[in-house]
Design an enzyme around this catalytic site. Sequence first.
Site, PDB file in Angstrom:
ATOM      1  N   ARG A  58      -4.689 -70.116 -47.389  1.00 53.38           N
ATOM      2  CA  ARG A  58      -4.202 -69.854 -48.745  1.00 53.38           C
ATOM      3  C   ARG A  58      -3.475 -68.523 -48.869  1.00 53.38           C
ATOM      4  O   ARG A  58      -2.653 -68.353 -49.775  1.00 53.38           O
ATOM      5  CB  ARG A  58      -5.343 -69.978 -49.748  1.00 53.38           C
ATOM      6  CG  ARG A  58      -5.923 -71.398 -49.745  1.00 53.38           C
ATOM      7  CD  ARG A  58      -6.958 -71.690 -50.782  1.00 53.38           C
ATOM      8  NE  ARG A  58      -8.089 -70.794 -50.758  1.00 53.38           N
ATOM      9  CZ  ARG A  58      -9.033 -70.776 -51.670  1.00 53.38           C
ATOM     10  NH1 ARG A  58      -8.999 -71.616 -52.688  1.00 53.38           N
ATOM     11  NH2 ARG A  58     -10.040 -69.941 -51.584  1.00 53.38           N
ATOM     12  N   GLU A  95     -18.975 -65.653 -44.420  1.00 51.34           N
ATOM     13  CA  GLU A  95     -20.185 -65.766 -45.234  1.00 51.34           C
ATOM     14  C   GLU A  95     -21.077 -66.901 -44.722  1.00 51.34           C
ATOM     15  O   GLU A  95     -22.291 -66.845 -44.832  1.00 51.34           O
ATOM     16  CB  GLU A  95     -19.764 -66.024 -46.687  1.00 51.34           C
ATOM     17  CG  GLU A  95     -20.889 -66.071 -47.675  1.00 51.34           C
ATOM     18  CD  GLU A  95     -20.388 -66.373 -49.080  1.00 51.34           C
ATOM     19  OE1 GLU A  95     -21.248 -66.498 -49.956  1.00 51.34           O
ATOM     20  OE2 GLU A  95     -19.172 -66.500 -49.299  1.00 51.34           O
TER      21      GLU A  95
END
Length: 174
Positions: A58, A95
Amino acid sequence: MVVTTQGLIRIIPDFPSPGIIFKDITPLLADKEVFAQCCKEIASLAQECDYIAGIEARGFIFAAAAAVMGNKGFIPIRKLGKLPGETISKSYELEYATATLEIHANLIPQGKRVLVVDDVLATGGTALAAVELIIAANLTPTGVVCLLDIPALGGKSRINEAHPDLQIQTLLAE
């Protein structure tokens, strides 16, 4: 400058894995005015740079458009195995997983100034790996620009600890 999202970020729980809250920017991309405003802002932040680097996937969308608007070159920072030819790679922790980014080696003249762009700053692992790739390619990172920041995950602090002189900016306020 901070752009207000006006509800253009969708929150998707448990994607791509349980416990992760995904921020979907697809509605923002569909809003031509907000999308253009974000790209123009990135281009203005890159005035002193030679190149704008976008992190797959993105970050590509915003960095490439901003590079065109700002009359800059675009550097793709890709996931492992996506670039042909000689590359430099850097593995890092996400994460929820481990990943590797790559950049072409020896294609951009040494010493050029580069702004790094991504969509979301979470733990800072992706952005930090991108900055370290820029340095490993003998280029000079000038800053990191992300659309969104998730402050609770400490990404900005992690990058500042490793590179205290690097400017880190966020465009969107939810």
